[in-house]
Design an enzyme around this catalytic site. Structure first.
Site, short mmCIF file in Angstrom:
data_model
loop_
_atom_site.label_atom_id
_atom_site.label_comp_id
_atom_site.label_asym_id
_atom_site.label_seq_id
_atom_site.Cartn_x
_atom_site.Cartn_y
_atom_site.Cartn_z
N PRO A 174 0.83 -1.22 0.00
CA PRO A 174 0.00 0.00 0.00
C PRO A 174 0.86 1.26 0.00
CG PRO A 174 -0.15 -1.14 2.11
CD PRO A 174 0.66 -2.02 1.21
N GLU A 207 1.94 -8.29 8.64
CA GLU A 207 2.14 -6.84 8.75
C GLU A 207 3.03 -6.31 7.63
OE1 GLU A 207 0.62 -4.71 10.78
OE2 GLU A 207 -0.50 -6.50 11.34
N ARG A 209 -3.99 -8.82 -20.77
CA ARG A 209 -5.02 -8.51 -21.76
C ARG A 209 -4.51 -7.55 -22.84
NH1 ARG A 209 -7.96 -3.98 -21.08
NH2 ARG A 209 -9.97 -4.81 -21.76
N ASP A 215 -10.57 1.35 -24.73
CA ASP A 215 -10.85 1.36 -23.30
C ASP A 215 -10.38 2.65 -22.64
OD1 ASP A 215 -12.04 -1.16 -23.13
OD2 ASP A 215 -10.11 -2.18 -22.98
N1 SAH Z 1 1.30 -2.99 7.51
C1 SAH Z 1 1.21 -2.69 6.12
C2 SAH Z 1 0.12 -3.52 5.43
C3 SAH Z 1 0.39 -4.98 5.38
S1 SAH Z 1 -0.84 -5.83 4.52
C4 SAH Z 1 0.86 -1.23 5.95
O1 SAH Z 1 0.04 -0.75 6.74
O2 SAH Z 1 1.37 -0.57 5.05
C5 SAH Z 1 0.01 -7.29 4.01
C6 SAH Z 1 0.52 -7.31 2.58
O3 SAH Z 1 -0.55 -7.14 1.69
C7 SAH Z 1 1.52 -6.24 2.22
O4 SAH Z 1 2.83 -6.59 2.57
C8 SAH Z 1 1.36 -6.12 0.72
O5 SAH Z 1 2.16 -7.08 0.04
C9 SAH Z 1 -0.10 -6.49 0.51
N2 SAH Z 1 -0.95 -5.30 0.31
C10 SAH Z 1 -1.79 -4.76 1.20
N3 SAH Z 1 -2.44 -3.70 0.69
C11 SAH Z 1 -1.99 -3.55 -0.58
C12 SAH Z 1 -2.26 -2.61 -1.62
N4 SAH Z 1 -3.13 -1.62 -1.46
N5 SAH Z 1 -1.62 -2.79 -2.79
C13 SAH Z 1 -0.73 -3.77 -2.96
N6 SAH Z 1 -0.42 -4.68 -2.01
C14 SAH Z 1 -1.05 -4.58 -0.83
#
Ligand code: SAH
Length: 258
Positions: A93, A121, A159, A174
């Site tokens: 994220p 996490e 795609r 698109d």
């Molecule tokens: N503690 C982290 C979130 C961990 S979620 C934070 O708050 O930033 C666990 C895993 O899910 C992450 O390591 C990532 O690989 C994936 N993930 C979670 N949200 C994501 C998103 N919006 N985009 C891409 N990968 C995501």
């Protein structure tokens, strides 16, 4: 294009590769997807890939060592010269949001990538600092793992590859494509001509190709101005809007004020 994925849930990728139009990309070998079970690189009887966070707090953190060992195995298997090594991408994220431009650049490139899917996490920052080249996010929300983000990205790339969509040019129409000057797609309709008292717009039934194209352009401008004014601004900045487009947008703005 070869794509390697490090994941604790490789099975999630299997049905995705077998369904819908993108299946062709995997069947034909246009995308050579290699799944690596991270647990295979964990040591000890319990094959642990995670541990408690230093400093305390909830959840678990993915340890750096199994990730590095998985990456070494992938590098050995890919056997690329140092200068041509595929970048390592972590789904997070905290990464840059995945966009059409980034997806299209990948589809146009023959160089593959190595994808890392986090869980819990997240992963030990020392692995990120040492090995991760890029971080990509699916959006401003938190998933329980990177797999769904990886699958979303793979679907979008696959795609766009030649021979994957039935009609080779269909993706050009698109949203976000250069053909639409980066604007959103127009609304679509199919039979019946009248449904629940609602008729299909006359222009689409006219059989007049120029009138249909003009109508679709206007609808594309209308929905973009309404939902994504930033896309209209960008099209204007790149001088993609014609005087007719501007006149139509001015009319839309006037009618929304009344
Ligand atoms: N503690 C982290 C979130 C961990 S979620 C934070 O708050 O930033 C666990 C895993 O899910 C992450 O390591 C990532 O690989 C994936 N993930 C979670 N949200 C994501 C998103 N919006 N985009 C891409 N990968 C995501």
């Amino acid at each position: 294009m070869r794509i390697d994925v490090i994941t604790l849930f490789p099975d999630l990728f299997v049905p995705f590769q077998q369904q819908g139009v993108v299946r062709r990309a995997f069947d034909s070998g246009a995308v050579n997807l290699k799944l690596w079970q991270l647990r295979d690189f964990a040591s000890g009887n319990y094959r642990r890939v995670d541990d408690r966070p230093f400093g305390g707090g909830p959840g678990m953190v993915m340890a750096a060592q199994p990730l590095m060992d998985a990456l070494s195995a992938i590098r050995a298997d890919r056997a690329e010269p140092q200068a041509m090594q595929a970048p390592v991408v972590l789904f997070s994220p905290q990464g840059e949001t995945i966009t059409h431009a980034r997806v299209a650049a990948q589809a146009a490139s023959s160089q593959g990538v190595i994808l890392v899917c986090g869980r819990y996490e997240g992963i030990d920052q020392r692995f990120v600092d040492r090995f991760v080249d890029l971080q990509w996010s699916l959006g401003d929300f938190v998933l329980s793992g990177g797999e769904i983000a990886a699958i979303a990205w793979l679907d979008a790339v696959a795609r766009l590859l030649p021979g994957v969509l039935g009609d080779a040019d269909s993706h050009l129409q698109d949203s976000f494509n250069d053909t639409l000057d980066g604007l959103l797609d127009c609304p679509h309709y199919t039979r019946p001509e009248v449904w629940e008292g609602r008729a299909v717009p006359d222009a689409l039934l006219s059989g007049n190709h120029a009138a249909i194209a003009a109508y679709r352009r206007q609808q594309s401008l209308r929905v973009s101005a309404h939902s994504r004014p930033d896309l209209v601004d960008e099209a204007r900045r790149t001088q993609a809007l014609t005087p007719a487009d501007e006149a139509f947008l001015a009319e839309v703005a006037r009618s929304s004020q009344t």
